[in-house]
Design a protein around this motif. Structure first.
Motif, PDB file in Angstrom:
ATOM      1  N   VAL A  32      77.940   3.522  16.565  1.00  0.00           N
ATOM      2  CA  VAL A  32      77.583   4.491  17.735  1.00  0.00           C
ATOM      3  C   VAL A  32      78.284   4.418  19.112  1.00  0.00           C
ATOM      4  O   VAL A  32      78.430   2.894  19.601  1.00  0.00           O
ATOM      5  CB  VAL A  32      75.854   4.647  17.913  1.00  0.00           C
TER       6      VAL A  32
ATOM      7  N   PRO B 161      77.787   2.087  10.254  1.00  0.00           N
ATOM      8  CA  PRO B 161      77.670   3.481  10.974  1.00  0.00           C
ATOM      9  C   PRO B 161      77.440   2.879  12.695  1.00  0.00           C
ATOM     10  O   PRO B 161      76.426   2.306  13.143  1.00  0.00           O
ATOM     11  CB  PRO B 161      76.209   3.878  10.406  1.00  0.00           C
TER      12      PRO B 161
ATOM     13  N   HIS C 277      70.055   0.330  11.048  1.00  0.00           N
ATOM     14  CA  HIS C 277      70.608  -0.435   9.991  1.00  0.00           C
ATOM     15  C   HIS C 277      70.176  -1.909   9.944  1.00  0.00           C
ATOM     16  O   HIS C 277      69.687  -2.460  11.197  1.00  0.00           O
ATOM     17  CB  HIS C 277      72.218  -0.342  10.309  1.00  0.00           C
TER      18      HIS C 277
ATOM     19  N   ILE D   6      76.070  -0.727  16.751  1.00  0.00           N
ATOM     20  CA  ILE D   6      75.689  -0.316  15.345  1.00  0.00           C
ATOM     21  C   ILE D   6      74.617   0.320  15.163  1.00  0.00           C
ATOM     22  O   ILE D   6      73.506   0.383  16.120  1.00  0.00           O
ATOM     23  CB  ILE D   6      75.436  -1.601  14.083  1.00  0.00           C
ATOM     24  N   ASP D   7      74.198   1.422  14.536  1.00  0.00           N
ATOM     25  CA  ASP D   7      73.061   2.110  14.579  1.00  0.00           C
ATOM     26  C   ASP D   7      71.748   1.417  14.405  1.00  0.00           C
ATOM     27  O   ASP D   7      71.669   0.300  13.673  1.00  0.00           O
ATOM     28  CB  ASP D   7      73.148   3.208  13.330  1.00  0.00           C
TER      29      ASP D   7
END
Length: 357
Positions: free
Chosen positions: A149, A147, A161, A157-158
């Motif tokens: 961004v 995921p 996570h 990464i988010d």
């Protein structure tokens, strides 16, 4: 007698290892036939580095053997035998794009060459520590399905996570993914090195590198991201960004820090073990951020263009989690941050280009 044998000895990691090990072994045997020039042309030639090693280190002895050819390797291993205490295997065909041009050559160098070296080690110096420089490309494009961004200058990464804090660990799957031809040949070598440790009980270790960099890199368009980028900053040559808006993220580890990881492993090897190896959260950047740093360090405005076509198998975001290695070897830590590394690259590159002129 204690001997270290280094393949790819005139390359970035190999030459750093020769310098690092020069006062730790009685002799350093280097194997390098400058195939990097065949892969990447004049920009990729390591001849200058081979000459530097020969002039600098009295205990260094060079062989131009081709690792794909057992008849060229066997006399070397037979001559030194059990005196060889360390095999550091850094020789490789390292480019996604180039591998697709000549799959036989790519697989021959990366996979068959690795098997040849493992078998020579098993036959002639089975107690030696065998260290292999693998790559994060063994994970294929699995990292691209994390995921992610988009921010102003990078993909990230988010933050919720598990990989956000430290990066990607060794549990990421190698399966069900597109690797590129290069990535697949390195997977074959990676698994074989593990197997010689687990099946034969040899002291093998696998290090899956992120972006490996440093002042002795012969950077070219198809390989050597920071080195070639800095070369373009100095010369004014046009640099091409391939895809992802230039926001793709890489972690970058200085060649000295990586070789220091090898040294720690050599002193207390764990047979068949695998480690991710990169700059981690300590040293990473996007392409756009790297360009800004190159402009700041060189004092030049970069000449670059953008292509919407990304390279096959390329990662959008990759940061290595080194927690496992640091747990096993707690005395190791990074020494060179990103800016210091890039300053070294600039100064070394500027000096080499001045000599060429």
């Amino acid at each position: 007698m204690n001997i270290a044998l280094v393949t790819g000895s005139a390359g970035l990691i190999g030459s750093e290892a020769v310098a690092f090990f020069a006062d730790k072994f009685d002799a350093i045997i280097g194997i390098d036939n400058n195939m990097r020039q065949y892969f990447f042309g004049a920009d990729g030639s390591t001849e200058w580095n081979r000459n530097r090693l020969a002039d600098t280190y009295a205990t260094y002895k060079h062989y131009t053997a081709d690792i794909r050819e057992v008849p060229q390797l066997e006399p070397i291993f037979r001559e030194y035998g059990a005196d060889i205490k360390l095999i550091l295997h850094t020789a490789a065909q390292p480019s996604h794009d180039w591998a697709a041009r000549e799959p036989f050559t790519d697989f021959g160098v990366n996979a068959v060459g690795t098997l040849n070296l493992l078998e020579m080690t098993r036959q002639h110096c089975p107690e030696a520590v065998f260290i292999f420089t693998s790559t994060n490309k063994v994970y294929g494009d699995n990292p691209n399905f994390l995921p992610l961004v988009e921010t102003e200058t990078r993909w990230e990464i988010d933050q919720n996570h598990p990989y956000f804090e430290n990066g990607i660990d060794e549990h990421m799957s190698l399966d069900h993914t597109k690797h590129s031809i290069f990535g697949a040949s390195k997977v074959a070598a990676d698994i074989m090195v593990q197997e010689y440790g687990r099946y034969f009980g040899m002291k093998t270790g696998v290090f899956r590198g992120g972006c490996l960099t440093g002042p002795n890199h012969s950077g070219a368009q198809l390989h050597g991201f920071l080195s070639y980028l800095m070369k373009c900053a100095i010369t004014g040559n046009q640099y091409t960004i391939f895809g992802y808006k230039g926001k793709q993220v890489r972690d970058n580890i200085h060649s000295w820090d990586l070789v220091n990881m090898f040294w720690h492993f050599y002193q207390n090897p764990r047979p068949g073990e695998v480690y991710n190896a990169g700059g981690g959260r300590y040293a990473n950047c996007s392409m756009l951020e790297a360009i800004t740093l190159c402009e700041e360090i060189s004092g030049n405005k970069m000449n670059y263009t953008y292509s919407e076509t990304n390279r096959i198998g390329d990662h959008i975001w990759y940061i290595s989690d080194l927690s496992k290695f640091k747990q096993h070897y707690p005395d190791w830590h990074w020494t060179f941050d990103l800016k210091e590394t890039m300053v070294q690259i600039h100064d070394s590159m500027a000096a080499r280009l001045a000599v060429v002129k």
